[in-house]
Design an enzyme around this catalytic site. Structure first.
Site, PDB file in Angstrom:
ATOM      1  N   GLY A  16       0.564  -1.103   0.006  1.00  0.00           N
ATOM      2  CA  GLY A  16       0.619   0.434   0.390  1.00  0.00           C
ATOM      3  C   GLY A  16       0.757   1.265  -0.041  1.00  0.00           C
ATOM      4  O   GLY A  16       0.509   2.111   0.938  1.00  0.00           O
ATOM      5  N   SER A  22       1.993   7.990   1.577  1.00  0.00           N
ATOM      6  CA  SER A  22       2.298   7.337   2.080  1.00  0.00           C
ATOM      7  C   SER A  22       2.929   6.753   3.216  1.00  0.00           C
ATOM      8  O   SER A  22       3.603   6.611   3.634  1.00  0.00           O
ATOM      9  CB  SER A  22       2.534   6.182   1.524  1.00  0.00           C
ATOM     10  OG  SER A  22       1.528   6.397  -0.020  1.00  0.00           O
ATOM     11  N   GLN A  43      -1.321  -1.417  -5.805  1.00  0.00           N
ATOM     12  CA  GLN A  43      -2.920  -1.055  -6.314  1.00  0.00           C
ATOM     13  C   GLN A  43      -2.653  -1.812  -7.883  1.00  0.00           C
ATOM     14  O   GLN A  43      -2.932  -2.686  -8.263  1.00  0.00           O
ATOM     15  CB  GLN A  43      -3.475  -0.801  -6.248  1.00  0.00           C
ATOM     16  CG  GLN A  43      -4.860  -0.780  -6.556  1.00  0.00           C
ATOM     17  CD  GLN A  43      -5.751  -0.021  -5.656  1.00  0.00           C
ATOM     18  OE1 GLN A  43      -5.380   1.450  -5.736  1.00  0.00           O
ATOM     19  NE2 GLN A  43      -6.855  -0.007  -5.906  1.00  0.00           N
ATOM     20  N   ASP A  67      -3.889  -6.818  -6.492  1.00  0.00           N
ATOM     21  CA  ASP A  67      -5.127  -5.504  -5.945  1.00  0.00           C
ATOM     22  C   ASP A  67      -5.216  -7.091  -4.624  1.00  0.00           C
ATOM     23  O   ASP A  67      -5.507  -7.663  -4.843  1.00  0.00           O
ATOM     24  CB  ASP A  67      -5.828  -5.545  -6.831  1.00  0.00           C
ATOM     25  CG  ASP A  67      -7.536  -5.559  -6.197  1.00  0.00           C
ATOM     26  OD1 ASP A  67      -7.235  -6.109  -5.538  1.00  0.00           O
ATOM     27  OD2 ASP A  67      -8.082  -4.426  -7.085  1.00  0.00           O
ATOM     28  N   ALA A  98     -12.720   3.546   0.571  1.00  0.00           N
ATOM     29  CA  ALA A  98     -14.213   3.498   0.238  1.00  0.00           C
ATOM     30  C   ALA A  98     -14.933   4.578  -0.660  1.00  0.00           C
ATOM     31  O   ALA A  98     -14.389   5.625  -1.183  1.00  0.00           O
ATOM     32  CB  ALA A  98     -14.666   4.214   2.429  1.00  0.00           C
ATOM     33  N   TYR A 148      -7.529   4.208  12.063  1.00  0.00           N
ATOM     34  CA  TYR A 148      -7.665   5.602  12.935  1.00  0.00           C
ATOM     35  C   TYR A 148      -9.066   5.396  13.907  1.00  0.00           C
ATOM     36  O   TYR A 148     -10.059   4.514  13.708  1.00  0.00           O
ATOM     37  CB  TYR A 148      -8.565   6.275  11.339  1.00  0.00           C
ATOM     38  CG  TYR A 148      -8.666   8.301  11.237  1.00  0.00           C
ATOM     39  CD1 TYR A 148      -7.772   8.447  12.543  1.00  0.00           C
ATOM     40  CD2 TYR A 148      -9.811   8.013  11.073  1.00  0.00           C
ATOM     41  CE1 TYR A 148      -8.463   9.972  12.426  1.00  0.00           C
ATOM     42  CE2 TYR A 148     -10.536   9.541  11.456  1.00  0.00           C
ATOM     43  CZ  TYR A 148      -9.448  10.252  12.177  1.00  0.00           C
ATOM     44  OH  TYR A 148     -10.042  11.687  12.623  1.00  0.00           O
ATOM     45  N   TYR A 158     -16.722  10.274   8.130  1.00  0.00           N
ATOM     46  CA  TYR A 158     -16.186   9.088   7.744  1.00  0.00           C
ATOM     47  C   TYR A 158     -16.515   7.840   7.974  1.00  0.00           C
ATOM     48  O   TYR A 158     -16.356   6.875   6.925  1.00  0.00           O
ATOM     49  CB  TYR A 158     -15.479   8.652   8.786  1.00  0.00           C
ATOM     50  CG  TYR A 158     -13.713   8.544   9.142  1.00  0.00           C
ATOM     51  CD1 TYR A 158     -12.571   8.862   8.427  1.00  0.00           C
ATOM     52  CD2 TYR A 158     -13.776   7.409   8.819  1.00  0.00           C
ATOM     53  CE1 TYR A 158     -11.301   8.959   8.000  1.00  0.00           C
ATOM     54  CE2 TYR A 158     -12.450   6.802   9.212  1.00  0.00           C
ATOM     55  CZ  TYR A 158     -11.056   7.440   8.405  1.00  0.00           C
ATOM     56  OH  TYR A 158      -9.814   7.132   8.160  1.00  0.00           O
ATOM     57  N   LYS A 165     -12.821   0.597   9.586  1.00  0.00           N
ATOM     58  CA  LYS A 165     -11.637  -0.053  11.050  1.00  0.00           C
ATOM     59  C   LYS A 165     -11.587   0.222  12.413  1.00  0.00           C
ATOM     60  O   LYS A 165     -11.019  -1.004  13.103  1.00  0.00           O
ATOM     61  CB  LYS A 165     -11.063   1.910  11.267  1.00  0.00           C
ATOM     62  CG  LYS A 165     -10.476   2.361  10.140  1.00  0.00           C
ATOM     63  CD  LYS A 165      -9.427   2.253   9.816  1.00  0.00           C
ATOM     64  CE  LYS A 165      -8.827   2.908   8.749  1.00  0.00           C
ATOM     65  NZ  LYS A 165      -7.683   1.600   7.775  1.00  0.00           N
ATOM     66  N   THR A 196      -2.497  12.657   2.891  1.00  0.00           N
ATOM     67  CA  THR A 196      -2.257  11.615   2.482  1.00  0.00           C
ATOM     68  C   THR A 196      -2.795  11.439   1.017  1.00  0.00           C
ATOM     69  O   THR A 196      -4.356  12.153   1.500  1.00  0.00           O
ATOM     70  CB  THR A 196      -2.155   9.923   2.629  1.00  0.00           C
ATOM     71  OG1 THR A 196      -3.182   9.781   3.342  1.00  0.00           O
ATOM     72  CG2 THR A 196      -1.196  10.057   3.754  1.00  0.00           C
ATOM     73  N   ALA A 198      -5.339   8.940   0.111  1.00  0.00           N
ATOM     74  CA  ALA A 198      -5.982   8.563   1.252  1.00  0.00           C
ATOM     75  C   ALA A 198      -7.346   9.631   1.868  1.00  0.00           C
ATOM     76  O   ALA A 198      -8.341   9.614   1.633  1.00  0.00           O
ATOM     77  CB  ALA A 198      -5.976   6.538   1.958  1.00  0.00           C
TER      78      ALA A 198
HETATM   79  P1  NAD Z   1      -2.296   6.845   1.136  1.00  0.00           P
HETATM   80  O1  NAD Z   1      -3.574   6.545  -0.431  1.00  0.00           O
HETATM   81  O2  NAD Z   1      -1.074   6.197   0.999  1.00  0.00           O
HETATM   82  O3  NAD Z   1      -2.527   5.166   0.767  1.00  0.00           O
HETATM   83  C1  NAD Z   1      -3.499   4.253   0.374  1.00  0.00           C
HETATM   84  C2  NAD Z   1      -3.569   2.351  -0.557  1.00  0.00           C
HETATM   85  O4  NAD Z   1      -4.636   1.000  -0.231  1.00  0.00           O
HETATM   86  C3  NAD Z   1      -2.645   3.664  -1.971  1.00  0.00           C
HETATM   87  O5  NAD Z   1      -1.591   2.814  -1.627  1.00  0.00           O
HETATM   88  C4  NAD Z   1      -3.514   2.697  -2.742  1.00  0.00           C
HETATM   89  O6  NAD Z   1      -3.187   2.007  -3.263  1.00  0.00           O
HETATM   90  C5  NAD Z   1      -4.172   1.341  -1.844  1.00  0.00           C
HETATM   91  N1  NAD Z   1      -4.910   0.329  -1.943  1.00  0.00           N
HETATM   92  C6  NAD Z   1      -6.926   0.701  -2.008  1.00  0.00           C
HETATM   93  N2  NAD Z   1      -7.106  -0.497  -2.478  1.00  0.00           N
HETATM   94  C7  NAD Z   1      -6.560  -0.783  -2.456  1.00  0.00           C
HETATM   95  C8  NAD Z   1      -6.520  -2.375  -2.890  1.00  0.00           C
HETATM   96  N3  NAD Z   1      -7.944  -2.919  -3.974  1.00  0.00           N
HETATM   97  N4  NAD Z   1      -5.260  -3.158  -3.236  1.00  0.00           N
HETATM   98  C9  NAD Z   1      -4.458  -2.627  -2.929  1.00  0.00           C
HETATM   99  N5  NAD Z   1      -4.232  -1.722  -2.630  1.00  0.00           N
HETATM  100  C10 NAD Z   1      -5.395  -0.807  -2.652  1.00  0.00           C
HETATM  101  O7  NAD Z   1      -2.859   6.940   2.022  1.00  0.00           O
HETATM  102  P2  NAD Z   1      -2.229   6.645   3.511  1.00  0.00           P
HETATM  103  O8  NAD Z   1      -3.446   7.466   4.484  1.00  0.00           O
HETATM  104  O9  NAD Z   1      -1.274   6.859   4.256  1.00  0.00           O
HETATM  105  O10 NAD Z   1      -3.108   5.146   3.842  1.00  0.00           O
HETATM  106  C11 NAD Z   1      -2.190   4.238   4.599  1.00  0.00           C
HETATM  107  C12 NAD Z   1      -3.030   3.745   5.580  1.00  0.00           C
HETATM  108  O11 NAD Z   1      -3.258   4.413   6.720  1.00  0.00           O
HETATM  109  C13 NAD Z   1      -4.778   3.298   5.881  1.00  0.00           C
HETATM  110  O12 NAD Z   1      -5.137   2.372   5.936  1.00  0.00           O
HETATM  111  C14 NAD Z   1      -5.412   4.702   5.929  1.00  0.00           C
HETATM  112  O13 NAD Z   1      -6.821   4.757   6.342  1.00  0.00           O
HETATM  113  C15 NAD Z   1      -4.805   4.905   7.404  1.00  0.00           C
HETATM  114  N6  NAD Z   1      -4.867   5.993   8.400  1.00  0.00           N
HETATM  115  C16 NAD Z   1      -4.559   7.061   7.386  1.00  0.00           C
HETATM  116  C17 NAD Z   1      -5.122   8.522   7.645  1.00  0.00           C
HETATM  117  C18 NAD Z   1      -4.415   9.722   7.791  1.00  0.00           C
HETATM  118  O14 NAD Z   1      -4.652  10.730   7.379  1.00  0.00           O
HETATM  119  N7  NAD Z   1      -3.775   9.937   6.034  1.00  0.00           N
HETATM  120  C19 NAD Z   1      -4.871   7.953   9.454  1.00  0.00           C
HETATM  121  C20 NAD Z   1      -5.397   6.993  10.152  1.00  0.00           C
HETATM  122  C21 NAD Z   1      -5.018   5.749   9.382  1.00  0.00           C
END
Ligand code: NAD
Length: 261
Positions: A16, A22, A43, A67, A98, A148, A158, A165, A196, A198
């Protein structure tokens, strides 16, 4: 400040990483700095150039498209792990999604399709990836995912992602029980708001980020580097004895109600 951990005989798979912001990349940077060999899954092929740029010139790294909802992609990914490393010490799950419309209106209006997508991508893939990793994981290995606080309290917009989550956090405990005999640890890191891709897909995230910085006990948001350091602790032997836990790295945001002016 850098933490001194030697992971030179260890291997990890990070699932991911979309770009340099990220949280998966923040964790990977800590692993690489500790000498760990790291494989990456991304992905779709459109993400590959970005990852290639991040990995340019780094030793002991490789990447493969997967994926996480595709059984065939997971089979191929873990076959690659076996081929490259022979075994696995650490699995990092940094995946969530989502559909946007599920985060725009009321939670009450969540459709079954959007519910299934959010729960499958954001929670079930931790279970399926762990199952595929199981035969390769060495005893004493460690699995970390990202969660989160919207799992515990309502965060506007959310919606179904908060439920996903909550499922991820519960799955962490059940996986920790299944892996317990081999002392393979499973934990999830609850990060404060971070800018990020997401996060950008969450309506009103900018306001949430700014309010987070004001309300956190530190008066700022936690940083991706701090997420990486907590994950490093949980993955490495520093975290031995810790399993099934949701650990916060949010600069004290979740402990506050309202701050005094
Ligand atoms: P990001 O967009 O950089 O990473 C999310 C990743 O999920 C991406 O690389 C995307 O390609 C991958 N993904 C989505 N669907 C997929 C699939 N079907 N198969 C494979 N990969 C898939 O964003 P991020 O914020 O670094 O998110 C990483 C984690 O951190 C997530 O679980 C997110 O919920 C969590 N998180 C983020 C925050 C925030 O504020 N950014 C806070 C708490 C938790």
């Amino acid at each position: 400040m850098s933490v001194s951990v030697d992971l030179s005989n260890k291997t990890a798979l990070v699932m991911g990483v979309a770009n340099g912001r990220s949280l998966g990349w923040a964790i990977a940077q800590q692993l690489l700095a500790a000498g760990c060999r790291v494989g990456f899954s991304y992905q779709g092929e459109r993400l590959r150039p970005e990852l290639d740029k991040l990995l340019a010139g780094k030793d002991g790294v490789w990447s493969q498209q997967a994926d996480a909802t595709s059984e065939a992609d997971l089979v191929a990914l873990f076959a690659r792990v076996k081929e490259e490393f022979g075994h696995l010490d650490y699995l990092v799950h940094s995946i969530a999604y989502a559909p946007r419309q599920a985060m725009e209106g009321r939670f009450l209006d969540t459709t079954p399709e959007d519910w299934n997508t959010a729960l499958q991508v954001s929670a079930y893939t931790l279970v399926s990836a762990s199952r595929h990793a199981e035969p390769l994981l060495r005893d004493g290995g460690s699995i970390v995912s990202l969660t989160y606080h919207a799992s515990q309290q309502v965060v506007p917009k959310y919606n179904v992602m908060g439920v996903a989550k909550a499922a991820l956090e519960a799955a962490t405990r059940y996986l920790a029980a299944d892996f317990g005999e081999r002392e393979i640890r499973v934990n999830t890191v609850s990060a404060g708001p971070m800018r990020t891709i997401a996060a950008r897909s969450i309506p009103g995230f900018g306001g949430l980020y700014d309010k987070g910085a004001r309300n956190a006990s530190f008066g700022r948001n936690a940083t991706p580097e701090e997420v990486g350091k907590l994950a490093l602790f949980l993955l490495s032997d520093l975290g031995s004895g810790v399993t099934g836990q949701t650990m916060y790295v949010d600069a004290g945001l979740s402990i506050m109600t309202v701050k005094e002016d």
